[in-house]
Design a protein around this motif. Sequence first.
Motif, PDB file in Angstrom:
ATOM      1  N   SER A   1       2.963   5.984  -2.823  1.00 38.68           N
ATOM      2  CA  SER A   1       4.103   6.661  -3.434  1.00 38.68           C
ATOM      3  C   SER A   1       3.852   6.942  -4.912  1.00 38.68           C
ATOM      4  O   SER A   1       4.131   8.038  -5.413  1.00 38.68           O
ATOM      5  N   LEU A   2       3.299   5.931  -5.596  1.00 34.75           N
ATOM      6  CA  LEU A   2       2.983   6.135  -7.010  1.00 34.75           C
ATOM      7  C   LEU A   2       1.958   7.238  -7.177  1.00 34.75           C
ATOM      8  O   LEU A   2       2.081   8.114  -8.065  1.00 34.75           O
ATOM      9  N   GLY A   3       0.942   7.241  -6.379  1.00 35.77           N
ATOM     10  CA  GLY A   3      -0.102   8.257  -6.472  1.00 35.77           C
ATOM     11  C   GLY A   3       0.441   9.648  -6.195  1.00 35.77           C
ATOM     12  O   GLY A   3       0.079  10.629  -6.869  1.00 35.77           O
ATOM     13  N   THR A   4       1.319   9.709  -5.154  1.00 34.28           N
ATOM     14  CA  THR A   4       1.878  11.023  -4.801  1.00 34.28           C
ATOM     15  C   THR A   4       2.745  11.564  -5.938  1.00 34.28           C
ATOM     16  O   THR A   4       2.687  12.747  -6.297  1.00 34.28           O
ATOM     17  N   LYS A   5       3.589  10.678  -6.513  1.00 34.91           N
ATOM     18  CA  LYS A   5       4.420  11.096  -7.641  1.00 34.91           C
ATOM     19  C   LYS A   5       3.564  11.575  -8.811  1.00 34.91           C
ATOM     20  O   LYS A   5       3.822  12.611  -9.422  1.00 34.91           O
ATOM     21  N   ALA A   6       2.540  10.798  -9.117  1.00 38.74           N
ATOM     22  CA  ALA A   6       1.668  11.167 -10.234  1.00 38.74           C
ATOM     23  C   ALA A   6       0.967  12.481  -9.957  1.00 38.74           C
ATOM     24  O   ALA A   6       0.785  13.320 -10.849  1.00 38.74           O
ATOM     25  N   LEU A   7       0.574  12.667  -8.687  1.00 37.06           N
ATOM     26  CA  LEU A   7      -0.091  13.917  -8.319  1.00 37.06           C
ATOM     27  C   LEU A   7       0.856  15.106  -8.479  1.00 37.06           C
ATOM     28  O   LEU A   7       0.496  16.145  -9.053  1.00 37.06           O
ATOM     29  N   VAL A  35      -9.722  -0.840   4.811  1.00 38.71           N
ATOM     30  CA  VAL A  35     -10.199  -2.233   4.838  1.00 38.71           C
ATOM     31  C   VAL A  35      -9.239  -3.121   5.633  1.00 38.71           C
ATOM     32  O   VAL A  35      -9.644  -3.960   6.452  1.00 38.71           O
ATOM     33  N   VAL A  36      -7.935  -2.917   5.366  1.00 36.51           N
ATOM     34  CA  VAL A  36      -6.922  -3.702   6.080  1.00 36.51           C
ATOM     35  C   VAL A  36      -7.017  -3.462   7.579  1.00 36.51           C
ATOM     36  O   VAL A  36      -6.944  -4.386   8.402  1.00 36.51           O
ATOM     37  N   LEU A  37      -7.183  -2.205   7.947  1.00 42.63           N
ATOM     38  CA  LEU A  37      -7.298  -1.888   9.378  1.00 42.63           C
ATOM     39  C   LEU A  37      -8.532  -2.528   9.986  1.00 42.63           C
ATOM     40  O   LEU A  37      -8.527  -3.016  11.138  1.00 42.63           O
ATOM     41  N   SER A  38      -9.639  -2.535   9.206  1.00 43.28           N
ATOM     42  CA  SER A  38     -10.879  -3.131   9.746  1.00 43.28           C
ATOM     43  C   SER A  38     -10.739  -4.619   9.914  1.00 43.28           C
ATOM     44  O   SER A  38     -11.348  -5.215  10.803  1.00 43.28           O
ATOM     45  N   LEU A  39      -9.963  -5.286   9.068  1.00 38.40           N
ATOM     46  CA  LEU A  39      -9.762  -6.718   9.193  1.00 38.40           C
ATOM     47  C   LEU A  39      -8.996  -7.055  10.465  1.00 38.40           C
ATOM     48  O   LEU A  39      -9.243  -8.083  11.115  1.00 38.40           O
ATOM     49  N   LYS A  40      -8.022  -6.231  10.801  1.00 35.24           N
ATOM     50  CA  LYS A  40      -7.226  -6.479  12.004  1.00 35.24           C
ATOM     51  C   LYS A  40      -8.053  -6.282  13.265  1.00 35.24           C
ATOM     52  O   LYS A  40      -7.822  -6.882  14.293  1.00 35.24           O
ATOM     53  N   SER A  41      -9.004  -5.374  13.178  1.00 38.24           N
ATOM     54  CA  SER A  41      -9.813  -5.109  14.359  1.00 38.24           C
ATOM     55  C   SER A  41     -10.880  -6.187  14.534  1.00 38.24           C
ATOM     56  O   SER A  41     -11.406  -6.386  15.597  1.00 38.24           O
ATOM     57  N   THR A  71      -8.094   5.371  -3.573  1.00 42.21           N
ATOM     58  CA  THR A  71      -8.256   3.922  -3.602  1.00 42.21           C
ATOM     59  C   THR A  71      -7.307   3.265  -2.596  1.00 42.21           C
ATOM     60  O   THR A  71      -7.701   2.337  -1.850  1.00 42.21           O
ATOM     61  N   ALA A  72      -6.066   3.719  -2.575  1.00 43.68           N
ATOM     62  CA  ALA A  72      -5.102   3.171  -1.621  1.00 43.68           C
ATOM     63  C   ALA A  72      -5.556   3.425  -0.195  1.00 43.68           C
ATOM     64  O   ALA A  72      -5.395   2.575   0.699  1.00 43.68           O
ATOM     65  N   ASN A  73      -6.123   4.592   0.004  1.00 40.31           N
ATOM     66  CA  ASN A  73      -6.603   4.932   1.347  1.00 40.31           C
ATOM     67  C   ASN A  73      -7.748   4.015   1.757  1.00 40.31           C
ATOM     68  O   ASN A  73      -7.836   3.543   2.908  1.00 40.31           O
ATOM     69  N   LEU A 112       0.837  -1.203   0.000  1.00 45.06           N
ATOM     70  CA  LEU A 112       0.000   0.000   0.000  1.00 45.06           C
ATOM     71  C   LEU A 112       0.872   1.253   0.000  1.00 45.06           C
ATOM     72  O   LEU A 112       0.534   2.263  -0.628  1.00 45.06           O
ATOM     73  N   ASN A 113       2.019   1.177   0.703  1.00 46.95           N
ATOM     74  CA  ASN A 113       2.932   2.336   0.705  1.00 46.95           C
ATOM     75  C   ASN A 113       3.427   2.629  -0.710  1.00 46.95           C
ATOM     76  O   ASN A 113       3.598   3.788  -1.114  1.00 46.95           O
TER      77      ASN A 113
END
Length: 698
Positions: free
Chosen positions: A8-14, A692-698, A685-687, A3-4
């Motif tokens: 990173s890709l999104g930030t560069k593209a932005l 979702v990942v955080l909700s799975l851990k909880s 989308t990454a966010n 996800l990082n």
Amino acid sequence: MTLNGIYSLGTKALMNAQVGISVTGENIANADAPGYSRKTVTYATSDSFRFRSLYMGNGADVQEIARHYNYYVEKQYLASNSETSYWGQQASSLSSVEELFNEKKDYGISSALDQFFTSMGALSQDASSDAYRTELTEYATTLSDQLRSLNDSLTAAREAADSELSDQIDTANQLMATLAEYNKSIVGNSTNTDLQDAMDLAVRQLSSLLDVNVIHQENGQYTVLTQSGQTLVDGTHAYKLAFEGPQSSKQLTAGSNYDGQVYFEGTGSNELTIDFVSSGPTDGSAGAATFRVSLDGGKTWLTDENGNELTYTAGDYDNRVSIEGVSVWFGSATDPNAAATNDASVGDEFNVVPKSGLYWYKTTSDKVNISPNANSFASDDGRLGSGSIAGLFQVRDQSITAYKEEMDALAKELIWQVNYQHSQGAGTEHYANVQAGNKVNDASIPLGDTQLTFADRLTAGGISLALYDKTTGDPLGTTAVDFSSIVPPGLSSFDPSQHSLNDVAAAINATFPGQINASVTDGRISLKAADGVQFEFAGDTTGILAATGMNTFFSGNGISDVQVDARVLANTGRINASVVDGTGLVASGDNTNALAMTDLAEKDVTVDSIHSSASQTLSEHLHSLVSKVGTDMDTASRSYTYSSSMAKQLDSMQQEVSGVNLDEEYANLTRYQQSYQAAAQLIQTANEMFDVVLSLKS
């Protein structure tokens, strides 16, 4: 990819999209800004990274913000721009000068000249008419006033050209200093596209003034030279251009001990290169050194009508020589009136620049004359060849000054022709006394060697005077002046190469003892009749009267001071319409001399000036000059139109590369906006995935 990595890709593209939007926005904002060059963003794929056995992409990075500019086209444009400014400056300056020569109905010098001779013709029909005499003086006054007015206007135009030259040269120095500052700033900052734009704009502005050649250095700096090779800007150093007044310089040959200097009076359009061809003193003595003169820096030398090289005797102020309208003499290094101690040597060279010029300073004390020289080519002699400064020099020296010189030659010829013929005749009243209007510089030297304007018109011959009884008016005899008693003996008639003004006075006194007293005071000869006696001039084949200004119609020596003689204005009876006949009488109503002066309108005369020499009537000479002014203006206008179209075409070629196309920029803006939105969506989308990942851990 983690996800990082997606973040990173999104930030560069932005960020990449933001840079693209910013650059595109700058293009749109500067679409009409002079000197602005279009920028585009260049992207490069970032290095990929290995994830297990796979290589994963890492987005893209901004590689550079590229400036679009064609330096090959620009080099051609700079040359064409200089040429356009050269002709444009001439066309602009000549348009006002041309107005001075425009002939309007019943007004203008041509009309005034015709009216003068027409009025002279009217007097020849009735030589005793006071009305015709008054009318003649009025038309002659109008003619002389218009000649002086034209001269004043041309002088003002020349002064205006000098003033504008000074301003433009100051502007060139400022641009050169600005470029030197830009060179200082560009080092270590070579990707600064705004600075590059500013540098190229400054070069364009400088090319309008001077013909420039630009060398682009690897560190981003510009080295700027003239087309003839003088360095204007080198790194952070700006050289100096100076507009300086008339001056002279010398270059002595090896071994020469000459300790003198050349001096000059007057202004002219040509530079004089003086080269000594024989050694000796420079005092005008019999053994004095001689020199030749070149107008093109020594490529060719002045010749006589037979093609033989002209040589001149080097003299002091009293023995100065006139060369191309400029009086030249030699003195000590510190005093123009003192003789040099040592002799001049063969090969000693002097340069006389009788006009303000442009000088390029190599150092604070070492300078080079780079003023355009019409008698040579810029590429050959290191002179300016184009740009508005060269155009102004061309207008000043080869147009305005040339017109002044040709009009002055025309006025001189008018004065001489009218005065010579007028001096052959007699008026309605006899003289009791008369003084010459023109003075000689030295009354003891031969008249042909003096500084009289018309000294070269003097010829060997005779001059006669008729005497009259003041009370009765009866003639007392007509006698030719006898020079037999004057040294050298044996010459009964006048010889301009032998007889001085003092000799003329002495010969008159010897010929008319107790009847006429001739004397010379302050270089002017005066004649005074004894009590009870009057006199009249009864013919002069020598030209003494016309040259010294006695018994003449006009006073003055050229266009700057021509006017009707004060004696004629005060008493129209002094208009010499008649002649002294064989019995010594001046017949009432005699029109012999008036007819001869009227015929001058149709007489072919040679008007010699620095720029032309032709034999035709005075009116035809004037029409030829007016036609030349029009032709010069037409040539400048046509050349400007042609060179301007070439410059515009080259600029259009440059604009195709560097100009901003708003339609293209709007399309780019839309594309970058879409990229920005896509990048933002990727981050979103990454966010969401992260949530979702955080909700799975909880």
